[in-house]
Scaffold this motif. Sequence first.
Motif, mmCIF file in Angstrom:
data_model
loop_
_atom_site.group_PDB
_atom_site.id
_atom_site.type_symbol
_atom_site.label_atom_id
_atom_site.label_comp_id
_atom_site.label_asym_id
_atom_site.label_seq_id
_atom_site.Cartn_x
_atom_site.Cartn_y
_atom_site.Cartn_z
ATOM 1 N N GLU A 13 30.042 36.066 31.973
ATOM 2 C CA GLU A 13 30.076 36.776 33.248
ATOM 3 C C GLU A 13 30.722 38.149 33.045
ATOM 4 O O GLU A 13 31.916 38.253 32.784
ATOM 5 C CB GLU A 13 30.845 35.961 34.287
ATOM 6 N N LEU A 14 29.926 39.177 33.161
ATOM 7 C CA LEU A 14 30.411 40.539 32.941
ATOM 8 C C LEU A 14 31.227 41.005 34.138
ATOM 9 O O LEU A 14 30.942 40.645 35.287
ATOM 10 C CB LEU A 14 29.232 41.481 32.705
ATOM 11 N N ASP A 15 32.240 41.809 33.872
ATOM 12 C CA ASP A 15 33.094 42.344 34.939
ATOM 13 C C ASP A 15 32.458 43.612 35.483
ATOM 14 O O ASP A 15 32.767 44.727 35.074
ATOM 15 C CB ASP A 15 34.500 42.616 34.392
ATOM 16 N N GLN A 16 31.525 43.444 36.429
ATOM 17 C CA GLN A 16 30.678 44.539 36.902
ATOM 18 C C GLN A 16 31.058 45.062 38.281
ATOM 19 O O GLN A 16 30.295 45.821 38.880
ATOM 20 C CB GLN A 16 29.220 44.078 36.914
ATOM 21 N N LEU A 17 32.225 44.667 38.793
ATOM 22 C CA LEU A 17 32.600 45.084 40.143
ATOM 23 C C LEU A 17 33.535 46.295 40.128
ATOM 24 O O LEU A 17 34.398 46.434 40.988
ATOM 25 C CB LEU A 17 33.233 43.913 40.898
ATOM 26 N N LYS A 18 33.364 47.141 39.142
ATOM 27 C CA LYS A 18 34.073 48.430 39.049
ATOM 28 C C LYS A 18 35.575 48.253 39.250
ATOM 29 O O LYS A 18 36.220 47.498 38.542
ATOM 30 C CB LYS A 18 33.463 49.412 40.043
ATOM 31 N N GLU A 19 36.145 48.967 40.214
ATOM 32 C CA GLU A 19 37.594 48.933 40.411
ATOM 33 C C GLU A 19 38.129 47.533 40.690
ATOM 34 O O GLU A 19 39.288 47.232 40.377
ATOM 35 C CB GLU A 19 38.001 49.870 41.559
ATOM 36 N N ILE A 239 26.861 37.558 43.305
ATOM 37 C CA ILE A 239 27.855 38.634 43.274
ATOM 38 C C ILE A 239 27.929 39.166 41.844
ATOM 39 O O ILE A 239 28.606 38.599 40.987
ATOM 40 C CB ILE A 239 29.241 38.129 43.728
ATOM 41 N N ASN A 240 27.191 40.241 41.579
ATOM 42 C CA ASN A 240 27.178 40.810 40.231
ATOM 43 C C ASN A 240 27.235 42.337 40.232
ATOM 44 O O ASN A 240 26.936 42.978 39.218
ATOM 45 C CB ASN A 240 25.939 40.326 39.454
ATOM 46 N N SER A 241 27.646 42.917 41.363
ATOM 47 C CA SER A 241 27.804 44.369 41.474
ATOM 48 C C SER A 241 28.611 44.661 42.728
ATOM 49 O O SER A 241 28.761 43.801 43.604
ATOM 50 C CB SER A 241 26.438 45.061 41.569
ATOM 51 N N VAL A 334 39.065 54.792 58.076
ATOM 52 C CA VAL A 334 38.451 54.108 56.935
ATOM 53 C C VAL A 334 37.086 53.599 57.375
ATOM 54 O O VAL A 334 36.984 52.838 58.342
ATOM 55 C CB VAL A 334 39.324 52.925 56.463
ATOM 56 N N GLN A 335 36.040 54.022 56.659
ATOM 57 C CA GLN A 335 34.686 53.627 57.034
ATOM 58 C C GLN A 335 33.852 53.400 55.771
ATOM 59 O O GLN A 335 33.830 54.248 54.869
ATOM 60 C CB GLN A 335 34.030 54.716 57.893
ATOM 61 N N ASN A 336 33.182 52.242 55.687
ATOM 62 C CA ASN A 336 32.349 51.907 54.528
ATOM 63 C C ASN A 336 33.169 51.972 53.238
ATOM 64 O O ASN A 336 32.779 52.607 52.255
ATOM 65 C CB ASN A 336 31.142 52.845 54.417
ATOM 66 N N VAL A 337 34.298 51.287 53.234
ATOM 67 C CA VAL A 337 35.255 51.365 52.129
ATOM 68 C C VAL A 337 35.691 49.954 51.731
ATOM 69 O O VAL A 337 35.775 49.059 52.573
ATOM 70 C CB VAL A 337 36.476 52.220 52.533
ATOM 71 N N VAL A 338 35.986 49.769 50.439
ATOM 72 C CA VAL A 338 36.623 48.553 49.943
ATOM 73 C C VAL A 338 37.961 48.952 49.343
ATOM 74 O O VAL A 338 38.008 49.721 48.380
ATOM 75 C CB VAL A 338 35.766 47.838 48.882
ATOM 76 N N LEU A 339 39.055 48.466 49.925
ATOM 77 C CA LEU A 339 40.393 48.715 49.395
ATOM 78 C C LEU A 339 40.891 47.457 48.699
ATOM 79 O O LEU A 339 40.968 46.395 49.303
ATOM 80 C CB LEU A 339 41.377 49.078 50.514
ATOM 81 N N ASP A 340 41.218 47.575 47.421
ATOM 82 C CA ASP A 340 41.789 46.451 46.698
ATOM 83 C C ASP A 340 43.236 46.224 47.151
ATOM 84 O O ASP A 340 43.777 46.978 47.967
ATOM 85 C CB ASP A 340 41.701 46.684 45.190
ATOM 86 N N TYR A 359 32.824 53.127 49.176
ATOM 87 C CA TYR A 359 33.869 53.796 48.417
ATOM 88 C C TYR A 359 34.917 52.733 48.057
ATOM 89 O O TYR A 359 35.427 52.043 48.934
ATOM 90 C CB TYR A 359 34.486 54.891 49.285
ATOM 91 N N VAL A 360 35.251 52.595 46.763
ATOM 92 C CA VAL A 360 36.163 51.540 46.304
ATOM 93 C C VAL A 360 37.432 52.162 45.766
ATOM 94 O O VAL A 360 37.394 53.080 44.947
ATOM 95 C CB VAL A 360 35.497 50.676 45.207
ATOM 96 N N ILE A 361 38.579 51.642 46.224
ATOM 97 C CA ILE A 361 39.883 52.109 45.782
ATOM 98 C C ILE A 361 40.581 50.990 45.005
ATOM 99 O O ILE A 361 40.693 49.867 45.502
ATOM 100 C CB ILE A 361 40.772 52.541 46.968
ATOM 101 N N ALA A 362 41.049 51.292 43.794
ATOM 102 C CA ALA A 362 41.687 50.297 42.948
ATOM 103 C C ALA A 362 43.032 49.859 43.525
ATOM 104 O O ALA A 362 43.667 50.584 44.294
ATOM 105 C CB ALA A 362 41.866 50.851 41.533
ATOM 106 N N LYS A 363 43.500 48.692 43.115
ATOM 107 C CA LYS A 363 44.744 48.118 43.633
ATOM 108 C C LYS A 363 45.951 49.008 43.316
ATOM 109 O O LYS A 363 45.958 49.758 42.349
ATOM 110 C CB LYS A 363 44.956 46.709 43.064
ATOM 111 N N ASN A 364 46.947 48.907 44.211
ATOM 112 C CA ASN A 364 48.232 49.615 44.067
ATOM 113 C C ASN A 364 48.104 51.138 44.202
ATOM 114 O O ASN A 364 49.044 51.862 43.875
ATOM 115 C CB ASN A 364 48.906 49.275 42.740
ATOM 116 N N SER A 365 46.961 51.636 44.670
ATOM 117 C CA SER A 365 46.791 53.085 44.838
ATOM 118 C C SER A 365 47.506 53.556 46.099
ATOM 119 O O SER A 365 47.616 52.824 47.095
ATOM 120 C CB SER A 365 45.318 53.461 44.912
#
Length: 367
Positions: A13-19, A239-241, A334-340, A359-365
């Motif tokens: 299983e490849l880690d393909q979910l970016k941030e 769930i692969n992207s 915040v609109q159309n965003v994924v916040l870790d 738009y994806v923001i990595a954790k602890n940002s």
Amino acid sequence: MSRLIGVINLDHELDQLKELTYFRCGAAVPFASRYRLIDFTLSNMMHAGVHDIALFIRRKYRSLLDHLGEGRPWDLDRRRGGLFILPPDWNDPTDTSRGDLQHVHNNLDFFHRSSGQTIVHAGTQHINKVDIEDVYRYHLEKNADVTLVYKPIHQLETEHAPCVRLEIDESGRVTGIHQEQDHHNIYLEMFVMDKSLYLDQVKHCIAHQDSHFFRDAIQKNPSGLRIYAYRYDGYHAVINSIESYYKNSMKLLDQEQYQALFQNQPVHTKIKYEAPTRYTYSAEVDHSLVANGCTIGGKVENSILFRGVRVEEGARVSNSIIMQKCVIRKGAVVQNVVLDKDVQLSPDRTLIGDIRVPYVIAKNSVI
């Protein structure tokens, strides 16, 4: 079902979910406001009475280990059997096994000590509610060597492109395994196989310097195995992207989709004791999925909020996924965003992504 041994194989299983997979493997990615992707596979096995489960994982497993613990939420914290997390830690210089075959070869004791006689093998990228007991009954009825689980998909989407397809005859026997893009029978990366046959096939693959059990033992089928297919027609999401993660998450805001995934058998996850969500006098929440422990003072619509999220007065969240303990300060949009996890958005900041590619923001940002 004590006759079954569970194997959850994350090796391919490849880690393909970016941030979202910078710091964790895909199986540990949060989903549906309180779960992780692996919870659905573990819960399916739990409901089938599978008492021995091996987890094969090679990288980025710290977050997953923290989530699983001893396996108590899935009734796997047992004196005998239970959950065996088997990361790679091999020091045999004579070992010639490769790929996911290494996991089996270097953990043969797990299989030999288990009283179960049949393997149920699965991954975590296909979310489903497969009745594993029914698959096992079908496997016995057909006197199959291997039974693969599939679902016919009427409307193929982008996330189905990498999926394996099955050709099936009228008796249910598999006549072809391939990746032809216009074929609709999607293999769910789940199969059932007799333990002794499984171990024999692993040994054969290693002797021939193979590295991928499904491809080399089942798809190529050099041993002439009797391979049958079990048709599944329930809830299913791949769930692969980032795009498939966002799309299938937002679909859960539809009541029918949510009930299809959660209504019959419950999905178990790590237990966290938190207070109910608090809504202040200025809160506006519409068509959203909100976990416990949140504090809402702003406007939230068409969104998914995980545990402990804080949306301050005057802030606006729409069409977004906000993970654990994020803070959206006053006046932020915040609109159309994924916040870790643990992201903090400063006052009056605006983040707007595309509805198809959030738009994806990595954790602890801190933004």
